[in-house]
Motif scaffolding. Structure first.
Motif, PDB file in Angstrom:
ATOM      1  N   GLY A   1      -2.896  -7.409  -3.138  1.00  0.00           N
ATOM      2  CA  GLY A   1      -3.611  -6.151  -2.999  1.00  0.00           C
ATOM      3  C   GLY A   1      -4.189  -6.037  -1.610  1.00  0.00           C
ATOM      4  O   GLY A   1      -3.707  -6.669  -0.663  1.00  0.00           O
ATOM      5  N   HIS A   2      -5.257  -5.256  -1.482  1.00  0.00           N
ATOM      6  CA  HIS A   2      -5.914  -5.068  -0.187  1.00  0.00           C
ATOM      7  C   HIS A   2      -6.925  -6.191   0.026  1.00  0.00           C
ATOM      8  O   HIS A   2      -8.133  -5.978   0.138  1.00  0.00           O
TER       9      HIS A   2
ATOM     10  N   GLN B   1      -5.406  -7.186  -7.373  1.00  0.00           N
ATOM     11  CA  GLN B   1      -6.786  -6.988  -6.963  1.00  0.00           C
ATOM     12  C   GLN B   1      -7.103  -5.493  -6.821  1.00  0.00           C
ATOM     13  O   GLN B   1      -6.352  -4.744  -6.204  1.00  0.00           O
TER      14      GLN B   1
ATOM     15  N   SER C   1       0.837  -1.185   0.000  1.00  0.00           N
ATOM     16  CA  SER C   1       0.000   0.000   0.000  1.00  0.00           C
ATOM     17  C   SER C   1       0.886   1.254   0.000  1.00  0.00           C
ATOM     18  O   SER C   1       1.662   1.458  -0.924  1.00  0.00           O
TER      19      SER C   1
ATOM     20  N   ASN D   1       1.097  -0.353  -5.291  1.00  0.00           N
ATOM     21  CA  ASN D   1      -0.153   0.389  -5.323  1.00  0.00           C
ATOM     22  C   ASN D   1      -0.136   1.390  -6.469  1.00  0.00           C
ATOM     23  O   ASN D   1       0.774   2.203  -6.596  1.00  0.00           O
TER      24      ASN D   1
ATOM     25  N   GLU E   1      -1.967  -2.827  -8.093  1.00  0.00           N
ATOM     26  CA  GLU E   1      -3.197  -3.072  -7.339  1.00  0.00           C
ATOM     27  C   GLU E   1      -3.678  -1.746  -6.781  1.00  0.00           C
ATOM     28  O   GLU E   1      -2.933  -0.761  -6.764  1.00  0.00           O
ATOM     29  N   ASP E   2      -4.934  -1.718  -6.313  1.00  0.00           N
ATOM     30  CA  ASP E   2      -5.410  -0.508  -5.632  1.00  0.00           C
ATOM     31  C   ASP E   2      -6.691  -0.807  -4.878  1.00  0.00           C
ATOM     32  O   ASP E   2      -7.281  -1.890  -5.015  1.00  0.00           O
TER      33      ASP E   2
ATOM     34  N   LYS F   1      -2.783 -12.983  -0.028  1.00  0.00           N
ATOM     35  CA  LYS F   1      -1.770 -12.087  -0.587  1.00  0.00           C
ATOM     36  C   LYS F   1      -0.438 -12.823  -0.655  1.00  0.00           C
ATOM     37  O   LYS F   1       0.074 -13.295   0.339  1.00  0.00           O
TER      38      LYS F   1
END
Length: 327
Positions: free
Chosen positions: A294-295, A257, A103, A201, A225-226, A299
């Motif tokens: 991702g979040h 993701q 992130s 991110n 990812e975001d 992961k």
């Protein structure tokens, strides 16, 4: 097992119960956990003012730990980039410390790569990765978690296995199953050879374009990812990377993701899938989707800056980097 140093270089820890559970879980796995003295500091939205967080990063680099693990993401690292102790961090990596996070930590990782060429790991943070409530946790705590919307039952097993591989230096790569419609894209076979893996991110990465902290990577594999970004915002950021020439210089783009956004009737069929379709139409290189990163709870851990090979066999995508041993 391993000496793990917990520090907070970005946002303030809001879920202290998750923080404590994360520490306890790592200890229950046999690790020695050292918590930075300012890990739970709070100033505005940050885990302490800039000087406090810079000092925490310095202590993490000086700790001699096997893993320096961020407590959480949020925001705050981009404002520290001019003052990061790059030489000290690089020396700590040479001595065996693996820096892990994701992130907002993307800013740290890309700046480190641009300034020193050193490898770090995109992976879990303490609170979201190791702090979720599990079936063995106190029932009263579970009730509080459910009230706050936390539905995950403990840390994800795949994430834990990947983290364990990192601890033991036995990770060779990662794989995932591509969506069913990928067969028509002609992705079978080798997609990238000896390609530096980089990314993170999307919003944080794009914010570094045009700065000294954006790595000048060519012939790489870029993963993205975001969270909380509508598809039109994702397209807008991808457009910036496209128009700046960054995307066309890579061997492949791998999309992880993209979560926690809402479509509306105004979109009229416009979706993330449409964004991916648009992107593929603009590039001559492969664009793969579905990377478990991702979040999200599941992961994998990805070595930012390490050279990889990207293979597709039927619907199975493989990122391979061979054995990575502790220094």
């Amino acid at each position: 097992m391993a000496h793990i140093y917990i520090y907070s270089p970005s946002g303030a820890v809001r879920d202290r119960a998750a923080f404590r559970r994360g520490v306890k879980r790592l200890e229950s796995l046999g690790h020695e956990v050292e918590v930075d003295p300012s890990a739970l500091d709070s100033w505005q939205r940050f885990a302490g003012d800039d000087a406090t967080r810079l000092a925490a990063i310095g202590r993490a680099a000086a700790s001699g730990a096997d893993v320096a693990l961020t407590s959480r993401g949020g925001f705050g690292l981009t404002r520290l980039l001019p003052d990061l102790p790059y030489r000290q961090i690089a020396k700590s990596i040479d001595k065996g410390t693996e820096f892990v996070g994701f992130s907002d930590f993307t800013a740290f990782q890309l700046a480190l790569l641009a300034k020193t060429g050193k490898i770090s790991w995109s992976g879990p943070a303490l609170c979201e990765g190791f702090g979720p409530l599990g079936s063995s946790d106190d029932a009263s705590l579970k009730g509080k978690a459910e009230a706050s919307g936390a539905g995950q039952d403990g840390p994800d097993e795949i994430m834990l296995a990947c983290f364990d591989d990192l601890i033991h230096g036995v990770g060779e790569g990662t794989g995932w199953r591509l969506p069913a419609d990928s067969a028509k894209l002609g992705l079978e076979g080798l997609q990238a050879r000896h390609a530096p893996l980089w990314g993170g991110n999307l919003a944080v990465l794009v914010s570094l374009l045009g700065t000294p902290y954006f790595p000048q990577i060519k012939k790489g594999v870029l993963f993205l990812e975001d969270v909380g970004e509508h598809p039109y915002r994702i397209e807008r950021m991808l457009s910036q990377l496209l128009l700046s020439g960054v995307l066309a210089q890579q061997q492949a783009i791998v999309l992880g993701q993209f979560t926690d956004y809402s479509l509306s009737s105004h979109d009229k069929g416009y979706s993330l899938a449409k964004v991916v379709e648009w992107l593929r139409g603009k590039l001559k290189i492969p664009v793969l989707t579905g990377l478990p990163f991702g979040h999200v709870p599941t992961k994998v851990l990805l070595p930012v800056g390490l050279h990889v090979e990207l293979l597709v066999e039927n619907r199975e995508a493989l990122l391979l980097w061979g054995h990575i041993h502790k220094h």
